[in-house]
Design an enzyme around this catalytic site. Structure first.
Site, PDB file in Angstrom:
ATOM      1  NE  ARG A  47     -63.624  56.460  33.334  1.00 33.18           N
ATOM      2  CZ  ARG A  47     -64.575  57.147  33.697  1.00 33.18           C
ATOM      3  NH1 ARG A  47     -64.892  57.671  32.438  1.00 33.18           N
ATOM      4  NH2 ARG A  47     -65.737  58.261  34.818  1.00 33.18           N
ATOM      5  CG  ASP A  50     -59.927  53.944  36.308  1.00 33.57           C
ATOM      6  OD1 ASP A  50     -60.329  54.843  37.433  1.00 33.57           O
ATOM      7  OD2 ASP A  50     -60.411  53.164  36.288  1.00 33.57           O
ATOM      8  CB  THR A  51     -54.256  54.612  34.054  1.00 37.57           C
ATOM      9  OG1 THR A  51     -55.233  54.897  32.825  1.00 37.57           O
ATOM     10  CG2 THR A  51     -54.709  53.348  34.084  1.00 37.57           C
ATOM     11  NE  ARG A  52     -55.975  62.502  32.214  1.00 33.55           N
ATOM     12  CZ  ARG A  52     -56.507  62.679  30.583  1.00 33.55           C
ATOM     13  NH1 ARG A  52     -55.295  62.722  30.021  1.00 33.55           N
ATOM     14  NH2 ARG A  52     -57.499  62.276  31.078  1.00 33.55           N
ATOM     15  N   GLY A  80     -61.335  74.784  22.958  1.00 35.95           N
ATOM     16  CA  GLY A  80     -62.434  75.335  22.463  1.00 35.95           C
ATOM     17  C   GLY A  80     -63.246  74.448  21.081  1.00 35.95           C
ATOM     18  CD  GLU A 114     -60.634  56.571  23.295  1.00 34.95           C
ATOM     19  OE1 GLU A 114     -60.945  58.207  23.305  1.00 34.95           O
ATOM     20  OE2 GLU A 114     -60.089  56.543  23.472  1.00 34.95           O
TER      21      GLU A 114
END
Length: 195
Positions: A47, A50-52, A80, A114
């Protein structure tokens, strides 16, 4: 990091008989092959909010430094194009899925979809799954209590009963897989090193 390397090595030996590691040219020239060539060693499911910018960025950098081909949505998606088909294809083209479950992961329809796709491939033996519980208790994920329960209350208002049930089952299954928990490490860099 050694855990991921070991899982990658173990996965390669388990599926060699399936011809997944032949060159792309020999796979494409064989019309009888029903397997998707593996473009990525690792697919990162997380997510972003939260964690990127913290744990996932450290993990991605370390994986890339070790020469492990890693799919991370902001690095690999082509601008795109529709996101969902491209992400699903990347999952199919990966050997290992590292699923970083954070407090808001269960609140994302897309993360849960996912996860369902990841676990379908794992059940067929085509993908190895490694969960990382980031600032959440694995038992809360499995039993769907605490913050996870709050996220599902929202889903129950907006989604079909069947879809929510499948998401619950996917999270419960994930919580039963062997993984890592950030609460056992002092900081994110040590968690990355422990993998």
């Amino acid at each position: 990091m050694n855990t991921i390397l070991k899982k990658l090595s173990c996965f390669k030996s388990k599926v060699k008989s399936l011809r997944l590691f032949e060159s792309r040219s020999s796979l494409s020239s064989s019309s009888s092959s029903s397997f998707t060539p593996k473009r990525f060693d690792v697919f990162l499911s997380f997510r972003g909010a939260d964690t990127r910018k913290n744990f996932v960025s450290f993990l991605y950098k370390e994986l890339e430094a070790k020469g492990i081909r890693t799919f991370k949505d902001d690095k690999e998606l082509v601008r795109g194009r529709l996101i969902s088909p491209e992400l699903l294809q990347a999952i199919k083209e990966s050997r290992i899925a590292v699923v970083v479950v954070s407090a808001n992961y269960p609140g994302s329809n897309w993360c849960l979809e996912e996860l369902r796709a990841i676990l379908k491939l794992e059940a067929k033996g085509l993908l190895t799954v490694m969960p990382i519980f980031y600032e959440v208790e694995p038992s809360h994920v499995g039993k769907q209590i605490g913050e996870v329960a709050k996220q599902f209350k929202k889903h129950e208002k907006r989604q079909s009963r069947e879809k929510v049930k499948s998401w619950r089952a996917a999270l419960a299954r994930l919580a039963n897989l062997s993984g890592e928990c950030s609460k056992n490490c002092e900081d994110d860099s040590k968690l990355v090193k422990s993998l």
